[in-house]
Design an enzyme around this catalytic site. Structure first.
Site, PDB file in Angstrom:
ATOM      1  N   PRO A  24      58.660  61.672  86.810  1.00 30.96           N
ATOM      2  CA  PRO A  24      60.025  62.180  87.559  1.00 30.96           C
ATOM      3  C   PRO A  24      59.946  61.390  88.745  1.00 30.96           C
ATOM      4  CG  PRO A  24      58.899  64.027  86.696  1.00 30.96           C
ATOM      5  CD  PRO A  24      57.712  62.958  86.514  1.00 30.96           C
ATOM      6  N   LYS A  25      61.231  60.822  89.005  1.00 36.27           N
ATOM      7  CA  LYS A  25      61.425  60.274  90.379  1.00 36.27           C
ATOM      8  C   LYS A  25      61.869  61.402  91.421  1.00 36.27           C
ATOM      9  CE  LYS A  25      63.391  56.212  92.689  1.00 36.27           C
ATOM     10  NZ  LYS A  25      63.306  56.823  93.771  1.00 36.27           N
ATOM     11  N   ILE A  26      60.993  61.451  92.572  1.00 34.88           N
ATOM     12  CA  ILE A  26      61.270  62.818  93.353  1.00 34.88           C
ATOM     13  C   ILE A  26      62.402  61.980  94.405  1.00 34.88           C
ATOM     14  CG2 ILE A  26      60.206  64.180  95.131  1.00 34.88           C
ATOM     15  CD1 ILE A  26      59.590  64.646  92.378  1.00 34.88           C
ATOM     16  N   GLY A 168      65.858  60.497  88.649  1.00 34.30           N
ATOM     17  CA  GLY A 168      65.610  59.607  87.366  1.00 34.30           C
ATOM     18  C   GLY A 168      64.084  59.772  87.191  1.00 34.30           C
TER      19      GLY A 168
END
Length: 287
Positions: A24-26, A168
């Site tokens: 997951p993009k944080i 994203g």
């Protein structure tokens, strides 16, 4: 000790691949955590020292270590990651305010890579091995976490990110070494939000298009400035058409009637109704 971080290239669409892991993009800001000789320093990707802003991240590991990750805040009301909150933390300078924010807007350091440990440089070994080393390390308190990842199934993960309205995903080659530069071995796929806006002006001295939307009460409300994604032909088209709809100007801007509509993509909307980093997609020519 600061190590310049490895940066992401942008993938055009979600993808799956057996040679990749996907995370997951944080939605926070990049953080390099360095503990050397018992002394902790925290750095942004541009080597700005932000150690004093995050006291909850100053508990020590069992040995010298350098970690790469993202520092983020979670909205206590919604449970969602809130970029504006972490920027508020980052910009806080006074000690009393920082101490208050530890309680009301605590941060989490989401670790996704380990660069050094116990005096050993790990950057030349494959990513998947660095992940194994990282998984075996005890985090010093509840404000540290290790990012989860899946192997191969990037498109499935991205679908989850869309469903949860998260920023994203990131795809990384399993055998990638850590390079202090932008690399195609690490790629991001942004979960864009799309919006339709009016182009209501433009900067005089540097590029930028003013954007606005019509509110439910019929009033025009400013929503930010487009600086990204505009091809030369689109610029030429707007400046050609805009001459007939100029309604005023000042030192910095020329203002236009709300006649030209455009589709933009944005990371999200801010709390005060502004587009975050909007990028031009296309003009909307429908009536």
């Amino acid at each position: 000790m600061f190590i310049s971080p490895m940066l992401l290239e942008t993938a055009h669409s979600p993808f799956s691949h057996s040679n990749y892991i996907f995370e997951p993009k944080i939605d926070g800001h990049r953080l390099i955590f360095s503990q050397q000789g018992g002394k902790i320093r925290l750095y942004t990707r541009h080597e700005t020292d932000c150690t004093r802003q995050y006291p909850e991240l100053l508990d020590q590991f069992d040995d010298d270590i350098i970690l790469d990750g993202e520092v983020a805040c979670t909205d206590p009301e919604t449970g969602s990651i809130d970029f504006e909150m972490v920027m508020n933390r980052f910009q806080a300078k006074k000690s009393d305010k920082i101490q208050r924010l530890i309680t009301t807007q605590p941060v989490t350091f989401v670790v996704f890579d380990i660069l050094q440990y116990k005096g050993k440089d790990l950057r030349k070994i494959p990513l998947i091995q660095r992940k194994e080393i990282l998984s075996g390390i005890q985090m010093p308190n509840k404000h540290f976490g290790v990012i989860p990842f899946v192997e191969a199934a990037g498109e499935a993960l991205f679908s989850q990110m869309e469903a949860q309205e998260l920023e994203g995903m990131v795809g990384k080659k399993q055998n990638s070494i850590y390079e202090s530069r932008r690399s195609a071995s690490w790629q991001k796929v942004i979960n864009w939000t799309y919006a339709e806006v009016f182009i209501t002006g433009y900067r005089k001295n540097e590029f930028g298009w003013l954007t606005s939307v019509i509110t439910e009460t019929g009033k025009l409300r400013a929503t930010g400035i487009i600086e990204l994604g505009v091809p030369p032909k689109a610029k030429q088209a707007l400046y050609g058409v805009s001459k007939s709809i100029v309604i005023g100007e000042d030192k910095n801007f020329v203002y236009l009637e709300p006649k030209i509509r455009a589709k933009v993509k944005t990371r999200n909307w801010t709390r005060n109704g502004m587009l975050r980093s909007p990028a031009f997609v296309e003009f909307n020519l429908s009536s």
